[in-house]
Design a protein around this motif. Structure first.
Motif, short mmCIF file in Angstrom:
data_model
loop_
_atom_site.label_atom_id
_atom_site.label_comp_id
_atom_site.label_asym_id
_atom_site.label_seq_id
_atom_site.Cartn_x
_atom_site.Cartn_y
_atom_site.Cartn_z
N ILE A 5 0.86 -1.19 0.00
CA ILE A 5 0.00 0.00 0.00
C ILE A 5 0.89 1.23 0.00
N GLY A 6 0.85 1.98 -1.09
CA GLY A 6 1.68 3.16 -1.21
C GLY A 6 0.94 4.40 -1.65
N ARG A 7 -0.29 4.21 -2.15
CA ARG A 7 -1.08 5.34 -2.65
C ARG A 7 -2.46 5.29 -1.99
N ILE A 8 -2.79 6.36 -1.28
CA ILE A 8 -4.02 6.41 -0.48
C ILE A 8 -5.02 7.37 -1.11
N GLY A 9 -6.27 6.94 -1.20
CA GLY A 9 -7.34 7.83 -1.61
C GLY A 9 -8.09 8.31 -0.38
N ILE A 10 -8.23 9.61 -0.24
CA ILE A 10 -8.95 10.21 0.90
C ILE A 10 -10.27 10.75 0.39
N ILE A 11 -11.37 10.25 0.94
CA ILE A 11 -12.69 10.76 0.59
C ILE A 11 -13.21 11.57 1.77
N GLY A 28 5.41 9.19 4.20
CA GLY A 28 6.03 8.97 2.90
C GLY A 28 5.12 8.38 1.86
N LEU A 29 3.81 8.43 2.08
CA LEU A 29 2.85 7.85 1.14
C LEU A 29 2.36 8.90 0.14
N GLN A 30 1.88 8.42 -1.00
CA GLN A 30 1.22 9.28 -1.98
C GLN A 30 -0.25 9.40 -1.60
N VAL A 31 -0.81 10.59 -1.66
CA VAL A 31 -2.20 10.81 -1.27
C VAL A 31 -2.93 11.57 -2.35
N VAL A 32 -4.12 11.07 -2.70
CA VAL A 32 -5.02 11.79 -3.59
C VAL A 32 -6.32 11.99 -2.82
N ALA A 33 -6.70 13.24 -2.62
CA ALA A 33 -7.89 13.56 -1.83
C ALA A 33 -9.00 14.06 -2.73
N THR A 34 -10.23 13.82 -2.29
CA THR A 34 -11.39 14.31 -3.03
C THR A 34 -12.46 14.80 -2.08
N ASP A 35 -13.09 15.89 -2.46
CA ASP A 35 -14.16 16.49 -1.66
C ASP A 35 -14.89 17.46 -2.57
N ILE A 36 -16.21 17.51 -2.47
CA ILE A 36 -16.96 18.37 -3.39
C ILE A 36 -17.12 19.80 -2.88
N LYS A 56 6.90 16.84 11.78
CA LYS A 56 8.36 16.88 11.63
C LYS A 56 9.02 16.66 12.99
N ARG A 57 8.43 17.23 14.01
CA ARG A 57 8.94 17.08 15.37
C ARG A 57 8.88 15.62 15.83
N LEU A 58 7.83 14.92 15.43
CA LEU A 58 7.68 13.51 15.79
C LEU A 58 8.54 12.60 14.93
N GLY A 59 8.95 13.11 13.77
CA GLY A 59 9.83 12.34 12.88
C GLY A 59 9.16 11.96 11.59
N LEU A 60 9.63 12.53 10.48
CA LEU A 60 9.08 12.22 9.17
C LEU A 60 9.73 10.95 8.62
N SER A 61 8.96 10.18 7.88
CA SER A 61 9.49 8.97 7.24
C SER A 61 10.21 9.34 5.95
N ALA A 62 10.99 8.40 5.45
CA ALA A 62 11.69 8.62 4.17
C ALA A 62 10.67 8.90 3.08
N GLY A 63 10.93 9.93 2.29
CA GLY A 63 10.04 10.29 1.19
C GLY A 63 8.88 11.17 1.58
N ALA A 64 8.78 11.54 2.87
CA ALA A 64 7.67 12.38 3.32
C ALA A 64 7.75 13.76 2.66
N SER A 65 6.64 14.21 2.10
CA SER A 65 6.62 15.51 1.44
C SER A 65 5.18 15.98 1.23
N GLN A 66 4.96 17.25 1.46
CA GLN A 66 3.63 17.82 1.18
C GLN A 66 3.34 17.81 -0.32
N SER A 67 4.38 17.73 -1.12
CA SER A 67 4.18 17.71 -2.57
C SER A 67 3.60 16.38 -3.06
#
Length: 322
Positions: A5-11, A28-36, A56-67
């Motif tokens: 599981i590497g890509r999460i859909g958020i509804i 470090g996961l990929q996220v695609v969100a949707t909301d109307i 960040k204070r708690l510790g980011l995982s490898a690959g973590a990014s808001q982008s």
């Protein structure tokens, strides 16, 4: 049911959906969100940006990014290629069933559909997923899930054991603490424990104490202990050298006598009015946002302390005897 599981859909990107989004990005996961909602994307990105320093204070995982966050108001477009869906829609069974019917048609059968529902049962929700109800499961977080790691996992009548196991493994892999319910209960477990405590608003309604005194008694009394250990183990400690056995010997009589006097309040308009006035008196001039900042700052310190203690305990674990 074995693919990673590497890509999460958020509804749904309200309070819970936005918090889940921030957590997944920090892991470090990929996220695609949707909301109307018209301003949903802007509000979501602002939430993530605001939450990022704490993560960040708690510790980011490898690959973590808001982008790694993408957004689409189109449901089908948002869910293309996702490995797991975290559903955070309104707590209405008709809405959920209709949505799960859509998801059932849009998603391959190996994509888990996890609901954040705080009280609805999956047996009812998954009736909307006629083709593959076996991949639907409750994964209920505690607010805010990007800080509080609890996830309650419970399947419905048609949820497969493979789905439950895979969901538990996924949430555990990103650092969450999972609790599995072996049978469905309205409100699951943690909310039921809160609800049992909430019945004692009777004390405020009857004028025994103020809301501020209730919160002082909880947060500076048992609440301090509950932030370290659960009530069951604390009872074990409360029994002294004799442990839980001695605890029951000593306290079964008094405790069951207290149970008989617990309040059973009805939240009438008058009772609600009393409670609301008392809570506002306690909050004073502090805004909702200010209270949330205060909560999160102390919560971060507690999580850091618990993580530090857990790490040192693991280092001190004795070597197994050959």
């Amino acid at each position: 049911m074995t693919k990673s599981i590497g890509r999460i859909g958020i509804i749904g990107t309200g309070v819970i959906g936005a918090s889940w989004t921030a957590l997944y990005l920090a892991k470090g996961l990929q996220v695609v969100a949707t909301d109307i909602a018209p301003s949903a994307e802007a509000s979501l990105r602002k939430f993530v940006e605001t939450a990022w320093p704490a993560l960040k204070r708690l510790g980011l995982s490898a690959g973590a990014s808001q982008s790694n966050l993408k957004f689409s108001a189109d449901l089908a477009q948002a869910l293309a290629g996702v490995d797991l869906v975290q559903e955070n829609g309104p707590e209405r069974i008709d809405f959920k069933q209709k949505l799960y019917g859509q998801l059932d048609q849009l998603l391959p059968p190996d994509v888990i559909i996890a609901s954040s529902s705080s009280g609805l049962t999956m047996s009812e929700i998954q009736k909307g997923a006629a083709s593959h109800p076996e991949r639907c499961v409750i994964a209920h977080p505690f607010d805010p899930p990007h800080l509080i790691p609890l996830v309650e996992i419970v399947g419905g009548a048609k949820t497969s054991e493979a789905t439950i196991q895979r969901a538990a493994e996924f949430y555990t892999s990103i650092g969450q603490r999972t609790v599995r319910l072996n049978q469905e209960m309205p409100g699951h477990v943690a909310n039921r424990l809160q609800a049992a405590l909430a019945r004692e608003v009777y004390l405020v309604a009857e004028g025994v104490v103020s809301a501020a005194d209730v919160d002082t008694a909880l947060s500076w009394g048992p609440g301090l202990r509950w932030g370290i250990m659960g009530n069951m183990v604390l009872n074990h400690l409360g029994g002294g050298p004799g442990g839980i056995e001695h605890f029951f010997q000593q306290f079964t009589g008094p405790m069951t006598a207290w149970w008989k006097t617990l309040g059973s309040p009805v939240l009438t308009p008058d009772v609600q009015k009393k409670l609301i006035a008392s809570v506002h008196a306690e909050a004073g001039s502090r805004s909702i946002q200010e209270l949330a900042v205060e909560r999160d700052e102390v919560l971060l310190g507690l999580i850091e302390l618990r993580n530090k203690f857990a790490g040192s305990s693991q280092k001190k674990s004795p070597e197994p005897v050959a």
